[in-house]
Design a protein around this motif. Structure first.
Motif, PDB file in Angstrom:
ATOM      1  N   ASP A 373       0.791  -1.290   0.037  1.00 44.76           N
ATOM      2  CA  ASP A 373      -0.068  -0.025   0.058  1.00 44.76           C
ATOM      3  C   ASP A 373       0.846   1.205   0.152  1.00 44.76           C
ATOM      4  OD1 ASP A 373       0.887   0.547   2.721  1.00 44.76           O
ATOM      5  OD2 ASP A 373      -1.025  -0.297   3.526  1.00 44.76           O
ATOM      6  N   PRO A 374       0.259   2.470  -0.055  1.00 50.06           N
ATOM      7  CA  PRO A 374       1.038   3.817  -0.118  1.00 50.06           C
ATOM      8  C   PRO A 374       1.942   3.873   1.175  1.00 50.06           C
ATOM      9  CG  PRO A 374      -1.190   4.045  -0.933  1.00 50.06           C
ATOM     10  CD  PRO A 374      -1.135   2.735  -0.427  1.00 50.06           C
ATOM     11  N   SER A 375       1.738   3.247   2.211  1.00 53.76           N
ATOM     12  CA  SER A 375       2.631   3.303   3.368  1.00 53.76           C
ATOM     13  C   SER A 375       3.762   2.297   3.466  1.00 53.76           C
ATOM     14  CB  SER A 375       1.822   3.269   4.570  1.00 53.76           C
ATOM     15  OG  SER A 375       1.045   1.835   4.724  1.00 53.76           O
ATOM     16  N   GLY A 376       3.956   1.520   2.141  1.00 49.76           N
ATOM     17  CA  GLY A 376       4.859   0.519   2.317  1.00 49.76           C
ATOM     18  C   GLY A 376       4.440  -0.972   3.030  1.00 49.76           C
ATOM     19  N   VAL A 377       3.208  -0.943   3.486  1.00 47.30           N
ATOM     20  CA  VAL A 377       2.706  -2.329   4.040  1.00 47.30           C
ATOM     21  C   VAL A 377       1.995  -3.390   2.984  1.00 47.30           C
ATOM     22  CG1 VAL A 377       1.409  -3.054   6.060  1.00 47.30           C
ATOM     23  CG2 VAL A 377       2.561  -1.004   6.222  1.00 47.30           C
ATOM     24  N   CYS A 391      -7.764  -7.019  -2.075  1.00 52.25           N
ATOM     25  CA  CYS A 391      -7.861  -5.497  -1.595  1.00 52.25           C
ATOM     26  C   CYS A 391      -7.906  -4.896  -2.983  1.00 52.25           C
ATOM     27  CB  CYS A 391      -6.768  -5.030  -0.685  1.00 52.25           C
ATOM     28  SG  CYS A 391      -7.149  -5.724   0.918  1.00 52.25           S
ATOM     29  N   GLY A 392      -8.612  -3.683  -3.058  1.00 51.57           N
ATOM     30  CA  GLY A 392      -8.630  -2.539  -3.885  1.00 51.57           C
ATOM     31  C   GLY A 392      -7.506  -1.691  -3.620  1.00 51.57           C
ATOM     32  N   THR A 393      -7.197  -0.841  -4.529  1.00 50.66           N
ATOM     33  CA  THR A 393      -6.073   0.199  -4.624  1.00 50.66           C
ATOM     34  C   THR A 393      -6.733   1.299  -3.285  1.00 50.66           C
ATOM     35  OG1 THR A 393      -5.519  -0.271  -6.852  1.00 50.66           O
ATOM     36  CG2 THR A 393      -4.605   1.724  -5.708  1.00 50.66           C
ATOM     37  N   ASP A 394      -5.768   1.807  -2.594  1.00 55.56           N
ATOM     38  CA  ASP A 394      -6.081   2.881  -1.613  1.00 55.56           C
ATOM     39  C   ASP A 394      -6.144   4.084  -2.271  1.00 55.56           C
ATOM     40  OD1 ASP A 394      -6.032   0.730   0.374  1.00 55.56           O
ATOM     41  OD2 ASP A 394      -4.213   1.576   1.281  1.00 55.56           O
ATOM     42  N   ALA A 395      -7.358   4.879  -1.880  1.00 58.19           N
ATOM     43  CA  ALA A 395      -7.362   6.197  -2.521  1.00 58.19           C
ATOM     44  C   ALA A 395      -5.968   6.916  -1.980  1.00 58.19           C
ATOM     45  CB  ALA A 395      -8.717   6.702  -1.985  1.00 58.19           C
ATOM     46  N   GLN A 457      -9.627   8.670   4.581  1.00 61.12           N
ATOM     47  CA  GLN A 457      -9.012   9.057   3.169  1.00 61.12           C
ATOM     48  C   GLN A 457      -8.856   7.842   2.312  1.00 61.12           C
ATOM     49  OE1 GLN A 457      -5.488  11.475   3.680  1.00 61.12           O
ATOM     50  NE2 GLN A 457      -4.939  11.155   1.590  1.00 61.12           N
ATOM     51  N   ARG A 458      -8.356   6.696   2.860  1.00 60.94           N
ATOM     52  CA  ARG A 458      -7.678   5.802   2.060  1.00 60.94           C
ATOM     53  C   ARG A 458      -8.797   4.882   1.207  1.00 60.94           C
ATOM     54  NH1 ARG A 458      -4.675   1.181   5.627  1.00 60.94           N
ATOM     55  NH2 ARG A 458      -6.523   0.156   6.528  1.00 60.94           N
ATOM     56  N   GLN A 459     -10.162   4.849   2.037  1.00 58.31           N
ATOM     57  CA  GLN A 459     -11.185   4.194   1.352  1.00 58.31           C
ATOM     58  C   GLN A 459     -10.774   2.545   0.951  1.00 58.31           C
ATOM     59  OE1 GLN A 459     -14.644   4.993   1.321  1.00 58.31           O
ATOM     60  NE2 GLN A 459     -13.944   6.555   2.978  1.00 58.31           N
ATOM     61  N   ARG A 460     -10.266   1.912   1.918  1.00 62.02           N
ATOM     62  CA  ARG A 460      -9.834   0.512   1.479  1.00 62.02           C
ATOM     63  C   ARG A 460     -11.178  -0.393   1.663  1.00 62.02           C
ATOM     64  NH1 ARG A 460      -4.653  -2.132   4.572  1.00 62.02           N
ATOM     65  NH2 ARG A 460      -3.841  -0.788   2.861  1.00 62.02           N
ATOM     66  N   HIS A 461     -11.172  -1.125   0.475  1.00 59.63           N
ATOM     67  CA  HIS A 461     -12.199  -2.165   0.290  1.00 59.63           C
ATOM     68  C   HIS A 461     -11.526  -3.621  -0.118  1.00 59.63           C
ATOM     69  CE1 HIS A 461     -14.561   1.586  -0.221  1.00 59.63           C
ATOM     70  NE2 HIS A 461     -15.700   0.751  -0.056  1.00 59.63           N
ATOM     71  N   ARG A 462     -12.101  -4.532   0.391  1.00 57.60           N
ATOM     72  CA  ARG A 462     -11.563  -5.729   0.057  1.00 57.60           C
ATOM     73  C   ARG A 462     -12.575  -6.665  -0.411  1.00 57.60           C
ATOM     74  NH1 ARG A 462      -8.407  -9.342   4.655  1.00 57.60           N
ATOM     75  NH2 ARG A 462     -10.301  -9.272   5.564  1.00 57.60           N
ATOM     76  N   PHE A 463     -12.401  -7.418  -1.645  1.00 56.59           N
ATOM     77  CA  PHE A 463     -13.298  -8.218  -2.346  1.00 56.59           C
ATOM     78  C   PHE A 463     -13.174  -9.685  -2.263  1.00 56.59           C
ATOM     79  CE2 PHE A 463     -12.517  -4.203  -4.018  1.00 56.59           C
ATOM     80  CZ  PHE A 463     -13.692  -3.408  -4.363  1.00 56.59           C
TER      81      PHE A 463
END
Length: 502
Positions: A373-377, A391-395, A457-463
């Motif tokens: 993810d954008p934070s490197g995790v 997981c979708g891409t974080d906003a 802010q990141r609006q993480r969704h998992r499918f």
């Protein structure tokens, strides 16, 4: 009687006997000629009524010459003996084929008052056979019956599957119930070619062995050893240089005795081939049908410090439009060394992003690669094979809206369109490929889990992705595993040569 008189009589007896035999031969030949003329007269549609009866009467009362001679040798007069001696050097058959029957000549002169019109053929009446008639219908019927017997005996033999296959070599390769046909460029090539380039010798040998193993399966029945051999040869020939002439000469794209018999049920003659053999054979068929003979793993890519797509070259190797749903021409287990190669093939639409699609139709394909993810995790993806938590891409924008890629996946959860799922070796785990990227089929987006608060802010969704039923198993175990050992060797050699490690 003195000895001189005895010798003279003996000599005269031998001369008389020889002359008698020559005369009998002459009579026999004359008889044959007469029989032949009778035969032609009987077959002549213009013969007058009653002539046939005359022919039959003469044939029935004629006594064979050899019978005359054997029954009464002394019946030959001295004049006949002398005549036989005088004509013994003549060719008895010299006049055959030159005689013309008067009836036939008369027929040509009178044809319904119209000399330019050919006569109408009529069926000649049946003839009675005669024991002495060399050209009798009985003999001809016997010869015809013998020919028919031989032909029908051959035709009635059971035809093996291999023989049936070879008997269709010159026919169209399309059969009832199948719309498959070899490509036009292939059919336009002649089956006979000039001496081939030595660089094709490995491919020629491998293709010959492959066809031999397939024939063995058809003739003796399949077994695991033959399946293993065919599997190995398919993997091997994929890395040999071929050209259209070689494929045509070996009939590799023909339906009845080429690659289609391995993956198309219309031509498999009842053999249930392993699913990986079917997939690999069809992959080769699709590749060669498009005249893709390049064996370089990175075809369509300009290699360097940073690989880039050569758009002009890459257009030759595109298998499908990445902006459509479904498999296209992709096969379960198809493999590439890098994600950029999946873009060249049309399997995926981006060289880095894990989701490609649009705002109207949703996502078309996803790549599971253990991304960060954008934070490197690492994203909390879960791979259970047929079921995946993805997981979708974080906003990145602070507008309270999911990212564009995430919204595309949400659309799929509503419209029911499946996505193509490609696994990367970077993913790790038992279902990931050992190297590179592997296509593992279609997955439906069944549920959506919102992992962050609505105002985050990141609006993480998992499918939740569920593999569509009816597909072949994921090729992550032996002997069906992809990449193959041959692909791994080529991948490793290239990486080592370019100084990028293994």
């Amino acid at each position: 009687m003195d000895p001189a008189q005895s010798a003279a009589l003996s000599a005269k007896g031998r001369a008389d006997t020889l002359a008698a035999m020559q005369l009998a031969k002459k009579r026999k030949v004359a008889e044959l000629e007469k029989d032949f003329d009778d035969y032609r007269a009987a077959r002549d549609p213009g013969i007058r009524k009653g002539a046939l009866a005359d022919v039959r009467q003469r044939a029935s009362h004629r006594k064979p010459a050899d019978e005359v001679f054997l029954s009464d040798p002394g019946s030959l007069s001295e004049g006949e003996v002398d005549s036989a001696n005088a004509s013994s050097t003549e060719e008895p058959l010299a006049g055959w084929g030159t005689r013309k029957h008067p009836a036939k000549s008369q027929q040509k002169a009178t044809v319904s008052g119209n000399p330019g019109r050919p006569p109408v053929r009529q069926e000649s009446p049946a003839r009675k056979s005669s024991a002495s008639n060399t050209f009798s219908d009985d003999r001809r019927q016997g010869m015809l019956s013998e020919k028919i017997r031989k032909r029908t005996s051959v035709a009635s033999r059971p035809v093996t599957q291999a023989a049936a296959s070879s008997s269709t070599a010159g026919r169209s390769s399309v059969v009832a119930g199948s719309s498959r046909s070899p490509p036009k460029w292939y059919l336009d090539l002649g089956s006979k070619t000039n001496k081939r380039d030595p660089i094709l010798s490995q491919a020629e040998a491998s293709l010959s062995r492959l066809k031999t193993k397939i024939t063995a399966c058809k003739d003796t029945g399949p077994n695991q050893a033959l399946f293993d051999d065919i599997r190995m040869l398919l993997h091997e020939v994929a890395f040999h240089y071929v050209d259209g002439n070689l494929l045509r000469a070996k009939r590799i794209l023909h339906n009845d005795d080429g690659l289609p018999q391995l993956f198309d049920a219309s031509f498999s003659v009842g053999i249930v081939w392993p699913f990986d053999i079917k997939s690999d054979a069809e992959e080769l068929y699709n590749k060669w049908s498009e005249q893709i003979f390049e064996v370089n793993l990175y075809r369509g890519i300009r290699q360097g410090a940073t690989d880039i797509i050569d758009k002009l070259e890459a257009s030759k190797y595109k298998l499908m439009d990445p902006k459509v749903h479904g498999n296209g021409k992709l096969l379960n287990g198809q493999w590439w060394p890098t994600q950029l190669c999946t873009v060249v093939a049309g399997a995926h639409g981006a060289s880095i992003a894990g989701i490609t699609g649009d705002a109207v139709n949703g996502a078309y394909s996803v790549v599971m690669s253990g991304g960060l993810d954008p934070s490197g995790v690492p994203y909390p993806n879960i791979d259970n094979g047929d079921t995946v938590q993805y997981c979708g891409t974080d906003a990145m924008k602070n507008d309270g809206q999911p990212s564009g890629e995430t919204r595309q996946m949400i659309i799929n959860s509503h419209n029911g369109q499946p996505v193509r799922l490609i696994r990367s070796s970077k993913l790790g785990g038992e279902h990931a490929p050992e190297k590179g990227y592997r296509y593992d089929g279609l997955y439906s987006v069944t549920t959506v889990e919102q992992m962050d608060p609505a105002d985050s802010q990141r609006q993480r969704h998992r499918f939740t992705l569920v593999r569509v039923a009816g597909q072949d198993p994921i090729r992550s175990t032996e002997p069906e595993r992809r990449p193959t050992q041959r692909e791994i060797a080529a991948y490793t050699t290239d990486r080592t040569w370019r100084g990028k490690g293994k």
